[in-house]
Write a protein that holds these residues in place. Structure first.
Motif, PDB file in Angstrom:
ATOM      1  N   MET A  20       0.832  -1.209   0.000  1.00 20.20           N
ATOM      2  CA  MET A  20       0.000   0.000   0.000  1.00 20.20           C
ATOM      3  C   MET A  20       0.865   1.257   0.000  1.00 20.20           C
ATOM      4  O   MET A  20       0.554   2.224  -0.698  1.00 20.20           O
ATOM      5  CB  MET A  20      -0.914   0.009   1.217  1.00 20.20           C
ATOM      6  CG  MET A  20      -2.002  -1.027   1.179  1.00 20.20           C
ATOM      7  SD  MET A  20      -2.973  -0.968   2.687  1.00 20.20           S
ATOM      8  CE  MET A  20      -3.751   0.629   2.485  1.00 20.20           C
ATOM      9  N   ALA A  21       1.915   1.235   0.794  1.00 16.22           N
ATOM     10  CA  ALA A  21       2.817   2.393   0.843  1.00 16.22           C
ATOM     11  C   ALA A  21       3.439   2.621  -0.536  1.00 16.22           C
ATOM     12  O   ALA A  21       3.495   3.756  -1.021  1.00 16.22           O
ATOM     13  CB  ALA A  21       3.887   2.194   1.913  1.00 16.22           C
ATOM     14  N   LEU A  22       3.887   1.546  -1.161  1.00 15.58           N
ATOM     15  CA  LEU A  22       4.478   1.658  -2.499  1.00 15.58           C
ATOM     16  C   LEU A  22       3.457   2.174  -3.512  1.00 15.58           C
ATOM     17  O   LEU A  22       3.746   3.060  -4.313  1.00 15.58           O
ATOM     18  CB  LEU A  22       5.030   0.306  -2.960  1.00 15.58           C
ATOM     19  CG  LEU A  22       6.338  -0.137  -2.315  1.00 15.58           C
ATOM     20  CD1 LEU A  22       6.615  -1.604  -2.619  1.00 15.58           C
ATOM     21  CD2 LEU A  22       7.487   0.746  -2.766  1.00 15.58           C
ATOM     22  N   GLU A  23       2.260   1.615  -3.450  1.00 16.94           N
ATOM     23  CA  GLU A  23       1.192   1.996  -4.378  1.00 16.94           C
ATOM     24  C   GLU A  23       0.840   3.475  -4.256  1.00 16.94           C
ATOM     25  O   GLU A  23       0.497   4.128  -5.250  1.00 16.94           O
ATOM     26  CB  GLU A  23      -0.033   1.137  -4.064  1.00 16.94           C
ATOM     27  CG  GLU A  23      -1.207   1.319  -4.982  1.00 16.94           C
ATOM     28  CD  GLU A  23      -2.352   0.404  -4.566  1.00 16.94           C
ATOM     29  OE1 GLU A  23      -3.460   0.926  -4.367  1.00 16.94           O
ATOM     30  OE2 GLU A  23      -2.135  -0.815  -4.438  1.00 16.94           O
ATOM     31  N   ASN A  24       0.933   4.005  -3.049  1.00 13.73           N
ATOM     32  CA  ASN A  24       0.596   5.406  -2.798  1.00 13.73           C
ATOM     33  C   ASN A  24       1.817   6.321  -2.844  1.00 13.73           C
ATOM     34  O   ASN A  24       1.724   7.495  -2.475  1.00 13.73           O
ATOM     35  CB  ASN A  24      -0.122   5.534  -1.457  1.00 13.73           C
ATOM     36  CG  ASN A  24      -1.533   5.016  -1.517  1.00 13.73           C
ATOM     37  OD1 ASN A  24      -2.425   5.715  -1.983  1.00 13.73           O
ATOM     38  ND2 ASN A  24      -1.742   3.788  -1.086  1.00 13.73           N
ATOM     39  N   ASN A  25       2.961   5.761  -3.247  1.00  9.36           N
ATOM     40  CA  ASN A  25       4.219   6.520  -3.323  1.00  9.36           C
ATOM     41  C   ASN A  25       4.636   7.119  -1.986  1.00  9.36           C
ATOM     42  O   ASN A  25       5.280   8.163  -1.938  1.00  9.36           O
ATOM     43  CB  ASN A  25       4.147   7.616  -4.398  1.00  9.36           C
ATOM     44  CG  ASN A  25       4.019   7.049  -5.781  1.00  9.36           C
ATOM     45  OD1 ASN A  25       4.750   6.133  -6.147  1.00  9.36           O
ATOM     46  ND2 ASN A  25       3.071   7.558  -6.554  1.00  9.36           N
ATOM     47  N   ASN A  26       4.243   6.451  -0.893  1.00  6.66           N
ATOM     48  CA  ASN A  26       4.682   6.870   0.435  1.00  6.66           C
ATOM     49  C   ASN A  26       6.067   6.280   0.679  1.00  6.66           C
ATOM     50  O   ASN A  26       6.357   5.188   0.222  1.00  6.66           O
ATOM     51  CB  ASN A  26       3.718   6.369   1.518  1.00  6.66           C
ATOM     52  CG  ASN A  26       2.276   6.756   1.266  1.00  6.66           C
ATOM     53  OD1 ASN A  26       1.411   5.898   1.291  1.00  6.66           O
ATOM     54  ND2 ASN A  26       1.994   8.021   1.026  1.00  6.66           N
ATOM     55  N   ILE A  27       6.910   7.015   1.375  1.00  5.11           N
ATOM     56  CA  ILE A  27       8.258   6.497   1.611  1.00  5.11           C
ATOM     57  C   ILE A  27       8.358   5.690   2.902  1.00  5.11           C
ATOM     58  O   ILE A  27       9.356   5.038   3.148  1.00  5.11           O
ATOM     59  CB  ILE A  27       9.319   7.622   1.605  1.00  5.11           C
ATOM     60  CG1 ILE A  27       9.008   8.691   2.633  1.00  5.11           C
ATOM     61  CG2 ILE A  27       9.439   8.223   0.221  1.00  5.11           C
ATOM     62  CD1 ILE A  27      10.127   9.696   2.832  1.00  5.11           C
ATOM     63  N   GLN A  28       7.289   5.739   3.718  1.00  4.13           N
ATOM     64  CA  GLN A  28       7.291   5.002   4.980  1.00  4.13           C
ATOM     65  C   GLN A  28       6.012   4.195   5.138  1.00  4.13           C
ATOM     66  O   GLN A  28       4.945   4.628   4.703  1.00  4.13           O
ATOM     67  CB  GLN A  28       7.350   5.972   6.168  1.00  4.13           C
ATOM     68  CG  GLN A  28       8.596   6.804   6.240  1.00  4.13           C
ATOM     69  CD  GLN A  28       8.593   7.634   7.498  1.00  4.13           C
ATOM     70  OE1 GLN A  28       9.150   7.216   8.507  1.00  4.13           O
ATOM     71  NE2 GLN A  28       7.970   8.800   7.468  1.00  4.13           N
ATOM     72  N   ILE A  29       6.136   3.041   5.778  1.00  2.00           N
ATOM     73  CA  ILE A  29       4.968   2.272   6.180  1.00  2.00           C
ATOM     74  C   ILE A  29       4.505   2.874   7.502  1.00  2.00           C
ATOM     75  O   ILE A  29       5.230   2.846   8.496  1.00  2.00           O
ATOM     76  CB  ILE A  29       5.301   0.785   6.359  1.00  2.00           C
ATOM     77  CG1 ILE A  29       5.822   0.190   5.056  1.00  2.00           C
ATOM     78  CG2 ILE A  29       4.067   0.017   6.854  1.00  2.00           C
ATOM     79  CD1 ILE A  29       6.435  -1.194   5.220  1.00  2.00           C
ATOM     80  N   MET A  30       3.310   3.425   7.473  1.00  2.00           N
ATOM     81  CA  MET A  30       2.755   4.079   8.651  1.00  2.00           C
ATOM     82  C   MET A  30       1.758   3.152   9.346  1.00  2.00           C
ATOM     83  O   MET A  30       1.253   2.214   8.735  1.00  2.00           O
ATOM     84  CB  MET A  30       2.065   5.384   8.240  1.00  2.00           C
ATOM     85  CG  MET A  30       3.008   6.452   7.690  1.00  2.00           C
ATOM     86  SD  MET A  30       4.186   7.053   8.922  1.00  2.00           S
ATOM     87  CE  MET A  30       3.084   7.878  10.072  1.00  2.00           C
TER      88      MET A  30
END
Length: 143
Positions: A20-30
Motif C-alpha cells: 500500500m505504501a508503495l502503491e501510494n508513493n509513500n516512503i514510509q509504512i505508517m
C-alpha cells in the motif's frame, strides 16, 4: 523486530501494508497502512472482531483510505524504486506487539497483538478515527 516471531497472517499484513505504501508513493509504512491491512485481510481475525463490535469495517477502510491518500508521497529520481521504510511509529508498534505477545506468554506475534499495539500507540489521525467510529480497545478485547 524479529520476523521469525511473527505469524504468517502478521507477515501478510506487513507485506500488504508495504504494498500500500508503495502503491501510494509513500516512503514510509505508517500505522494507518498496517491498520488497513489488518482490517482488510481476507477471512481475517481483526475484521471479524470489528464486526462483532458492531463496527462498519467498510466505513473504517474508506476513512483509512482517505488518510493514506493524503499522506506525503514521493516520486521521481530522488526515490529508490520499490523501497519503503518502516516509520518510527510503526517500529514502535512492532516492538510493542512483540512485548504484548511475550507478556501473554505467546510464542508468536499474531494480528491480535499487532492491533492491540496499534490501540496502545495510535497516531493522532488513528486516534481521531477510533474516536469517530467508536472503536475502543476494551470492546476489541472482549469481542
Amino acid at each position: 523486530m524479529n520476523a521469525e516471531k511473527f505469524t504468517q497472517k502478521s507477515i501478510e499484513a506487513l507485506n500488504t501494508a508495504q504494498g500500500m505504501a508503495l502503491e501510494n508513493n509513500n516512503i514510509q509504512i505508517m500505522p494507518e497502512h498496517l491498520t488497513y491491512a489488518l482490517l482488510d485481510q481476507e477471512n481475517g481475525l481483526i475484521g471479524s472482531l470489528f464486526k462483532k463490535m458492531g463496527i462498519d469495517t467498510n466505513s473504517v477502510l474508506a476513512s483509512l483510505d482517505t488518510i493514506i491518500s493524503g499522506m506525503p508521497s514521493m516520486t521521481g529520481s530522488g526515490r529508490e524504486p520499490g523501497k519503503v521504510y518502516i516509520s518510527p511509529e510503526t517500529d514502535k508498534i512492532l516492538n510493542a506487539a512483540e512485548k504484548i505477545a511475550s507478556d501473554m506468554k505467546d510464542e508468536y506475534v499474531s494480528v491480535e497483538h499487532l492491533m492491540l499495539a496499534i490501540f496502545d500507540n495510535p497516531t493522532a489521525k488513528l486516534s481521531r478515527l477510533f474516536k469517530e467510529k467508536n472503536i475502543e480497545k476494551q470492546a476489541f478485547m472482549t469481542a
